[in-house]
Design a protein around this motif. Structure first.
Motif, mmCIF file in Angstrom:
data_model
loop_
_atom_site.group_PDB
_atom_site.id
_atom_site.type_symbol
_atom_site.label_atom_id
_atom_site.label_comp_id
_atom_site.label_asym_id
_atom_site.label_seq_id
_atom_site.Cartn_x
_atom_site.Cartn_y
_atom_site.Cartn_z
ATOM 1 N N GLY A 38 2.921 28.890 -0.439
ATOM 2 C CA GLY A 38 2.874 28.343 -1.893
ATOM 3 C C GLY A 38 2.748 29.487 -2.621
ATOM 4 O O GLY A 38 1.896 30.377 -2.449
ATOM 5 N N THR A 39 3.626 29.749 -3.838
ATOM 6 C CA THR A 39 3.225 30.703 -4.760
ATOM 7 C C THR A 39 3.390 29.912 -6.154
ATOM 8 O O THR A 39 4.389 29.160 -6.407
ATOM 9 C CB THR A 39 4.252 31.997 -4.579
ATOM 10 N N LEU A 40 2.612 30.402 -7.047
ATOM 11 C CA LEU A 40 2.696 29.777 -8.499
ATOM 12 C C LEU A 40 3.471 30.235 -9.425
ATOM 13 O O LEU A 40 3.428 31.418 -9.534
ATOM 14 C CB LEU A 40 1.165 29.744 -8.868
ATOM 15 N N VAL A 41 4.341 29.668 -9.979
ATOM 16 C CA VAL A 41 5.195 29.765 -11.112
ATOM 17 C C VAL A 41 4.573 29.025 -12.499
ATOM 18 O O VAL A 41 4.554 27.914 -12.284
ATOM 19 C CB VAL A 41 6.606 29.725 -10.910
ATOM 20 N N THR A 42 4.471 29.920 -13.417
ATOM 21 C CA THR A 42 3.891 29.284 -14.700
ATOM 22 C C THR A 42 4.941 29.840 -15.809
ATOM 23 O O THR A 42 5.252 30.955 -15.986
ATOM 24 C CB THR A 42 2.632 29.877 -15.001
ATOM 25 N N VAL A 43 5.542 28.736 -16.333
ATOM 26 C CA VAL A 43 6.504 29.239 -17.368
ATOM 27 C C VAL A 43 5.837 28.797 -18.789
ATOM 28 O O VAL A 43 5.646 27.544 -18.985
ATOM 29 C CB VAL A 43 7.905 28.631 -17.431
ATOM 30 N N VAL B 193 3.538 24.897 -8.148
ATOM 31 C CA VAL B 193 3.720 26.005 -7.079
ATOM 32 C C VAL B 193 5.042 25.598 -6.265
ATOM 33 O O VAL B 193 5.476 24.660 -5.855
ATOM 34 C CB VAL B 193 2.328 25.323 -5.937
ATOM 35 N N TYR B 194 5.476 26.981 -5.869
ATOM 36 C CA TYR B 194 6.723 26.849 -5.011
ATOM 37 C C TYR B 194 6.365 27.148 -3.704
ATOM 38 O O TYR B 194 5.761 28.046 -3.248
ATOM 39 C CB TYR B 194 7.748 27.662 -5.804
ATOM 40 N N TYR B 195 6.965 26.371 -2.635
ATOM 41 C CA TYR B 195 6.921 26.179 -1.384
ATOM 42 C C TYR B 195 8.185 26.652 -0.610
ATOM 43 O O TYR B 195 9.167 25.986 -0.783
ATOM 44 C CB TYR B 195 6.303 25.214 -0.561
ATOM 45 N N CYS B 196 8.069 27.527 0.516
ATOM 46 C CA CYS B 196 9.229 27.690 1.251
ATOM 47 C C CYS B 196 8.953 26.717 2.580
ATOM 48 O O CYS B 196 7.701 26.686 2.952
ATOM 49 C CB CYS B 196 9.530 29.089 1.423
ATOM 50 N N ALA B 197 9.969 26.412 3.160
ATOM 51 C CA ALA B 197 9.882 25.677 4.300
ATOM 52 C C ALA B 197 11.086 25.790 5.430
ATOM 53 O O ALA B 197 12.197 26.030 4.815
ATOM 54 C CB ALA B 197 9.877 24.123 3.842
ATOM 55 N N ALA B 198 10.937 25.663 6.493
ATOM 56 C CA ALA B 198 11.783 25.657 7.547
ATOM 57 C C ALA B 198 12.022 24.379 8.467
ATOM 58 O O ALA B 198 11.145 23.647 8.663
ATOM 59 C CB ALA B 198 11.400 26.782 8.696
ATOM 60 N N ASP B 199 13.293 24.175 8.658
ATOM 61 C CA ASP B 199 14.112 22.781 9.163
ATOM 62 C C ASP B 199 14.593 23.295 10.438
ATOM 63 O O ASP B 199 15.713 23.923 10.302
ATOM 64 C CB ASP B 199 14.894 22.142 8.297
ATOM 65 N N PRO B 200 13.970 23.125 11.541
ATOM 66 C CA PRO B 200 14.610 23.714 12.713
ATOM 67 C C PRO B 200 15.564 22.731 13.482
ATOM 68 O O PRO B 200 16.182 23.196 14.607
ATOM 69 C CB PRO B 200 13.508 23.638 13.846
#
Length: 123
Positions: A116-121, A91-98
């Motif tokens: 989160g968004t799931l990436v399956t290879v 699962v891929y997550y984006c995040a913000a560092d202020p």
């Protein structure tokens, strides 16, 4: 609020582009990062980018394969993933560092997280 998308099922060697859209007017002031988490593992840093997009950083495991970029006019950060491997499945997550003007790899530095968004290879 961060909204990640673009995950899916892809064969090994293939490519995906993840997107993360931020709400609000402060996006251009935040460093942004992508993290991934496979089942039973810690959430790990994948790549990060400075507020203006001039500085990037990435994990050794993805160097030369993944590229992070951002479009501040669209409040969006991207992760272009090429030559995907089965071990990239997570699962891929984006995040913000202020609080930083450079991308940082420690997840505790990131204050805001997407869902989160799931990436399956597949091999």
């Amino acid at each position: 609020q961060l909204q990640a998308s673009g995950g899916g099922l892809v064969q090994a060697g293939g490519s995906l582009i993840l997107s993360c859209v931020a709400s609000g007017s402060t996006f251009s002031r935040y460093a942004m990062g992508w993290f991934h988490q496979a089942p039973g593992t810690e959430r790990e840093f994948v790549a990060g980018i400075s507020p203006g997009g001039t500085s990037t950083s990435s994990a050794v495991s993805v160097k030369g394969r993944f590229t992070i970029s951002r479009d501040n006019a669209k409040n969006t950060v991207y992760l272009k993933m090429d030559v995907l491997k089965p071990e990239d499945t997570a699962v891929y997550y984006c995040a913000a560092d202020p609080r930083s003007i450079v991308p940082r790899p420690d997840r505790s530095d990131y204050q805001f997280w997407g869902q989160g968004t799931l990436v399956t290879v597949s091999s």
